[in-house]
Write an enzyme that holds these catalytic residues in place. Structure first.
Site, PDB file in Angstrom:
ATOM      1  N   ARG A   1       0.861  -1.181   0.000  1.00  0.00           N
ATOM      2  CA  ARG A   1       0.000   0.000   0.000  1.00  0.00           C
ATOM      3  C   ARG A   1       0.902   1.238   0.000  1.00  0.00           C
ATOM      4  O   ARG A   1       1.851   1.300   0.769  1.00  0.00           O
ATOM      5  CB  ARG A   1      -0.853  -0.018   1.270  1.00  0.00           C
TER       6      ARG A   1
ATOM      7  N   ARG B   1      -0.004  11.022   3.012  1.00  0.00           N
ATOM      8  CA  ARG B   1      -0.304  11.717   4.268  1.00  0.00           C
ATOM      9  C   ARG B   1      -0.852  13.099   3.972  1.00  0.00           C
ATOM     10  O   ARG B   1      -0.167  13.890   3.335  1.00  0.00           O
ATOM     11  CB  ARG B   1       0.994  11.923   5.046  1.00  0.00           C
TER      12      ARG B   1
ATOM     13  N   ARG C   1      18.318  -8.872  -5.461  1.00  0.00           N
ATOM     14  CA  ARG C   1      18.837  -7.666  -6.114  1.00  0.00           C
ATOM     15  C   ARG C   1      20.043  -7.243  -5.308  1.00  0.00           C
ATOM     16  O   ARG C   1      20.078  -7.364  -4.083  1.00  0.00           O
ATOM     17  CB  ARG C   1      17.806  -6.526  -6.099  1.00  0.00           C
TER      18      ARG C   1
ATOM     19  N   ARG D   1      20.256   6.748  -4.779  1.00  0.00           N
ATOM     20  CA  ARG D   1      20.291   7.765  -3.732  1.00  0.00           C
ATOM     21  C   ARG D   1      21.719   8.177  -3.389  1.00  0.00           C
ATOM     22  O   ARG D   1      22.667   7.438  -3.676  1.00  0.00           O
ATOM     23  CB  ARG D   1      19.548   7.361  -2.473  1.00  0.00           C
TER      24      ARG D   1
ATOM     25  N   GLU E   1      24.430   5.103  -4.254  1.00  0.00           N
ATOM     26  CA  GLU E   1      23.951   3.720  -4.212  1.00  0.00           C
ATOM     27  C   GLU E   1      23.430   3.316  -5.590  1.00  0.00           C
ATOM     28  O   GLU E   1      22.482   3.905  -6.098  1.00  0.00           O
ATOM     29  CB  GLU E   1      22.803   3.689  -3.196  1.00  0.00           C
TER      30      GLU E   1
ATOM     31  N   TYR F   1      13.061  -9.881   3.637  1.00  0.00           N
ATOM     32  CA  TYR F   1      13.545  -8.580   4.060  1.00  0.00           C
ATOM     33  C   TYR F   1      13.102  -8.344   5.502  1.00  0.00           C
ATOM     34  O   TYR F   1      11.920  -8.394   5.820  1.00  0.00           O
ATOM     35  CB  TYR F   1      13.011  -7.449   3.157  1.00  0.00           C
TER      36      TYR F   1
ATOM     37  N   ASP G   1      13.557  -5.618   8.642  1.00  0.00           N
ATOM     38  CA  ASP G   1      14.126  -4.406   9.220  1.00  0.00           C
ATOM     39  C   ASP G   1      14.884  -4.806  10.483  1.00  0.00           C
ATOM     40  O   ASP G   1      14.703  -5.912  10.999  1.00  0.00           O
ATOM     41  CB  ASP G   1      13.013  -3.403   9.570  1.00  0.00           C
TER      42      ASP G   1
HETATM   43  C1  LIG Z   1      20.383  -1.344   1.710  1.00  0.00           C
HETATM   44  C2  LIG Z   1      19.714  -1.732   2.993  1.00  0.00           C
HETATM   45  C3  LIG Z   1      19.299  -0.742   3.868  1.00  0.00           C
HETATM   46  C4  LIG Z   1      18.672  -1.084   5.060  1.00  0.00           C
HETATM   47  N1  LIG Z   1      18.243  -0.075   5.868  1.00  0.00           N
HETATM   48  C5  LIG Z   1      17.588  -0.377   7.006  1.00  0.00           C
HETATM   49  C6  LIG Z   1      17.072   0.665   7.846  1.00  0.00           C
HETATM   50  O1  LIG Z   1      17.220   1.854   7.566  1.00  0.00           O
HETATM   51  N2  LIG Z   1      16.424   0.292   8.982  1.00  0.00           N
HETATM   52  C7  LIG Z   1      16.224  -1.023   9.330  1.00  0.00           C
HETATM   53  O2  LIG Z   1      15.631  -1.295  10.378  1.00  0.00           O
HETATM   54  N3  LIG Z   1      16.734  -2.021   8.570  1.00  0.00           N
HETATM   55  C8  LIG Z   1      17.407  -1.738   7.420  1.00  0.00           C
HETATM   56  N4  LIG Z   1      17.900  -2.751   6.639  1.00  0.00           N
HETATM   57  C9  LIG Z   1      17.799  -4.158   7.112  1.00  0.00           C
HETATM   58  C10 LIG Z   1      19.022  -4.624   7.946  1.00  0.00           C
HETATM   59  O3  LIG Z   1      20.189  -4.517   7.154  1.00  0.00           O
HETATM   60  C11 LIG Z   1      18.783  -6.073   8.409  1.00  0.00           C
HETATM   61  O4  LIG Z   1      17.671  -6.091   9.272  1.00  0.00           O
HETATM   62  C12 LIG Z   1      19.945  -6.720   9.150  1.00  0.00           C
HETATM   63  O5  LIG Z   1      21.155  -6.552   8.484  1.00  0.00           O
HETATM   64  C13 LIG Z   1      19.684  -8.212   9.344  1.00  0.00           C
HETATM   65  O6  LIG Z   1      20.741  -8.829  10.063  1.00  0.00           O
HETATM   66  P1  LIG Z   1      21.119 -10.365   9.854  1.00  0.00           P
HETATM   67  O7  LIG Z   1      22.004 -10.736  10.985  1.00  0.00           O
HETATM   68  O8  LIG Z   1      19.890 -11.160   9.615  1.00  0.00           O
HETATM   69  O9  LIG Z   1      21.900 -10.418   8.457  1.00  0.00           O
HETATM   70  P2  LIG Z   1      23.370  -9.946   8.051  1.00  0.00           P
HETATM   71  O10 LIG Z   1      23.616  -8.581   8.542  1.00  0.00           O
HETATM   72  O11 LIG Z   1      23.515 -10.185   6.608  1.00  0.00           O
HETATM   73  O12 LIG Z   1      24.327 -10.935   8.877  1.00  0.00           O
HETATM   74  C14 LIG Z   1      24.665 -12.213   8.423  1.00  0.00           C
HETATM   75  C15 LIG Z   1      26.128 -12.416   8.747  1.00  0.00           C
HETATM   76  O13 LIG Z   1      26.496 -13.765   8.464  1.00  0.00           O
HETATM   77  C16 LIG Z   1      27.784 -13.766   7.897  1.00  0.00           C
HETATM   78  N5  LIG Z   1      27.941 -15.019   7.156  1.00  0.00           N
HETATM   79  C17 LIG Z   1      27.225 -15.427   6.091  1.00  0.00           C
HETATM   80  N6  LIG Z   1      27.659 -16.621   5.666  1.00  0.00           N
HETATM   81  C18 LIG Z   1      28.673 -16.988   6.492  1.00  0.00           C
HETATM   82  C19 LIG Z   1      29.535 -18.096   6.554  1.00  0.00           C
HETATM   83  N7  LIG Z   1      29.456 -19.103   5.654  1.00  0.00           N
HETATM   84  N8  LIG Z   1      30.461 -18.153   7.519  1.00  0.00           N
HETATM   85  C20 LIG Z   1      30.577 -17.151   8.415  1.00  0.00           C
HETATM   86  N9  LIG Z   1      29.798 -16.059   8.403  1.00  0.00           N
HETATM   87  C21 LIG Z   1      28.844 -15.969   7.449  1.00  0.00           C
HETATM   88  C22 LIG Z   1      27.792 -12.522   7.028  1.00  0.00           C
HETATM   89  O14 LIG Z   1      29.104 -12.100   6.718  1.00  0.00           O
HETATM   90  C23 LIG Z   1      27.036 -11.539   7.902  1.00  0.00           C
HETATM   91  O15 LIG Z   1      27.917 -10.827   8.749  1.00  0.00           O
HETATM   92  C24 LIG Z   1      18.470  -2.429   5.410  1.00  0.00           C
HETATM   93  C25 LIG Z   1      18.889  -3.433   4.524  1.00  0.00           C
HETATM   94  C26 LIG Z   1      19.478  -3.091   3.319  1.00  0.00           C
HETATM   95  C27 LIG Z   1      19.840  -4.177   2.347  1.00  0.00           C
END
Ligand SMILES: Cc1cc2nc3c(=O)[nH]c(=O)nc-3n(C[C@H](O)[C@H](O)[C@H](O)COP(=O)(O)OP(=O)(O)OC[C@H]3O[C@@H](n4cnc5c(N)ncnc54)[C@H](O)[C@@H]3O)c2cc1C
Length: 367
Positions: free
Chosen positions: A172, A176, A249, A280, A301, A349, A351
């Site tokens: 959606r 505002r 992506r 951006r 970016e 995805y 946050d």
């Molecule tokens: C461009 C972008 C902007 C964003 N902006 C926001 C925002 O403004 N606000 C918000 O709330 N959220 C935002 N997010 C979301 C946020 O990035 C995620 O919620 C968060 O990173 C999730 O954490 P995670 O631990 O699940 O994943 P990740 O941060 O990806 O952590 C996974 C980790 O596992 C490690 N790993 C993977 N495979 C292996 C392996 N085989 N051996 C050892 N280590 C490994 C990786 O290196 C990584 O460090 C954004 C995301 C993106 C893509």
């Protein structure tokens, strides 16, 4: 008995929060992280005295009190409010779509004037059942908002014409009818002072972490270290891409140090026309204006196709990939003593606040 209760693969936000909660409940955890730093995609680094978000702008926002109280134990959050600007062919508009935007588009000053214009544009579109993203956007916001602020940006982001994108991608589109540039509706919002890497380090506390080590390079050795594994990497990789690779992506970041103390006067400027190749520009110092520096650091970016070995950013949750993920999820369910959590292992995805909440959900069930 193994030395640890949990081997945690990945020192991102999910892995770190899991380690913290489980350690506080008496479990022994060990983290293996393939990068040279913890933090995963929220990681930051210091450049010219400015905290730089390495993998895209990250603003913490939540309405979940338990999550907010938890994260505030590990950093002091400032009062940053995300108010991005859109640049369409050189003209600036406020985001999210609100009375400031409508004034900039049409010169209208009251909510009823803005509603009348949007309603007329929606009616002119005449679509009831959208069959693609373009139709959905047009029927929600009308032609002007769509063409100026949605179309080019979305096409760059997904690498495809909006006519060929599924409608579910945008959900959606909120409009505002008040003068309010605060992008998020959440109750709590801010940026951790000192950066996200420090924040994640504080969450990890005394947990042992091995950096620069890929779990798959020595899987047997790592598995023997603990009774259980929490895996936060890509789920398809865990199963050797048995059913094929999940699609994402990707993004490319170009970071530049500039010899000026302020480049764009705002943390985030979106480029919504199709012709500008990036989506951006982030000017990092605006996330924390207490950081004095006579230089500035900006990041452009660029959305990119995801290639093998590249960085996965946004899952493509279309029918094909959803089916594929379901197959991996079914395998994961049948894999004893391994938990799968976080954005990559759950192919969704998340946050940051959803990530922390998902850790609570998982650990509440375990304990
Ligand atoms: C461009 C972008 C902007 C964003 N902006 C926001 C925002 O403004 N606000 C918000 O709330 N959220 C935002 N997010 C979301 C946020 O990035 C995620 O919620 C968060 O990173 C999730 O954490 P995670 O631990 O699940 O994943 P990740 O941060 O990806 O952590 C996974 C980790 O596992 C490690 N790993 C993977 N495979 C292996 C392996 N085989 N051996 C050892 N280590 C490994 C990786 O290196 C990584 O460090 C954004 C995301 C993106 C893509």
């Amino acid at each position: 008995m193994a030395e640890y209760d949990y081997l945690i693969v990945g020192g991102g936000l999910f892995g770190a929060c899991f380690a913290r909660v489980m350690t506080e409940r008496g479990k022994r955890c060990f983290v293996v992280e393939k990068r040279e730093t913890v933090g995963g995609n929220v990681a930051t680094e210091q450049i010219e005295g400015i905290t730089v978000h390495k993998f895209g702008a990250h603003i913490f926002h939540t309405s979940d009190k338990r999550v907010w109280e938890f994260v505030n134990r590990f950093a002091e959050f400032n009062n940053f409010i995300n108010s991005p600007i859109a640049n369409y062919k050189g003209k600036l508009y406020n985001l999210p779509f609100n009375m400031h935007t409508f004034y900039q588009l049409w010169g209208c000053k009251t909510p009823s004037e803005a509603r009348a214009i949007i309603d007329a544009q929606r009616a002119a579109v005449g679509i009831k059942e959208p069959s693609n993203l373009e139709e959905k956007a047009l029927m929600s916001v009308g032609e002007d908002v769509y063409k100026t602020l949605i179309k080019g940006y979305t096409e760059k982001q997904w690498g495809r014409d909006c006519k060929y994108l599924p409608s579910f991608i945008i959900g959606r589109v909120p409009l505002r009818f008040v003068y309010d540039n605060n992008y998020f509706n959440d109750k709590y919002q801010g940026i951790p002072l000192g950066g996200y890497t420090e924040f994640v380090k504080n969450i990890l506390g005394d947990t042992e972490v091995l950096l620069g080590a890929d779990y798959f390079a020595d899987r047997d050795k790592f598995d023997k270290m603990a009774d259980n594994v929490l895996y936060t990497g890509p789920i398809d990789r865990f199963f050797g891409y048995k059913y094929g690779a999940l699609e994402y992506r990707s993004l490319r970041f170009e970071t530049e140090i500039m010899d000026t103390d302020d480049y764009q006067g705002n943390a985030v400027v979106n480029y919504t026309d199709f012709e500008t190749p990036f989506t951006r520009i982030i000017e990092h110092k605006h996330f924390d204006r207490t950081q004095a520096s006579d230089k500035t650091v900006v990041t452009r970016e660029y959305p990119e196709k995801f290639a093998e070995g590249g960085d996965p950013y946004y899952p493509i949750n279309d029918a094909k990939n959803t089916e594929l993920y379901k197959k991996y999820a079914a395998l994961a369910k049948k894999t004893p003593n391994v938990l799968f959590g976080g954005r990559l292992a759950e192919y969704r995805y998340y946050d940051m606040d959803d990530t922390v909440a998902a850790v609570f959900e998982m650990t509440d069930l375990l304990l």
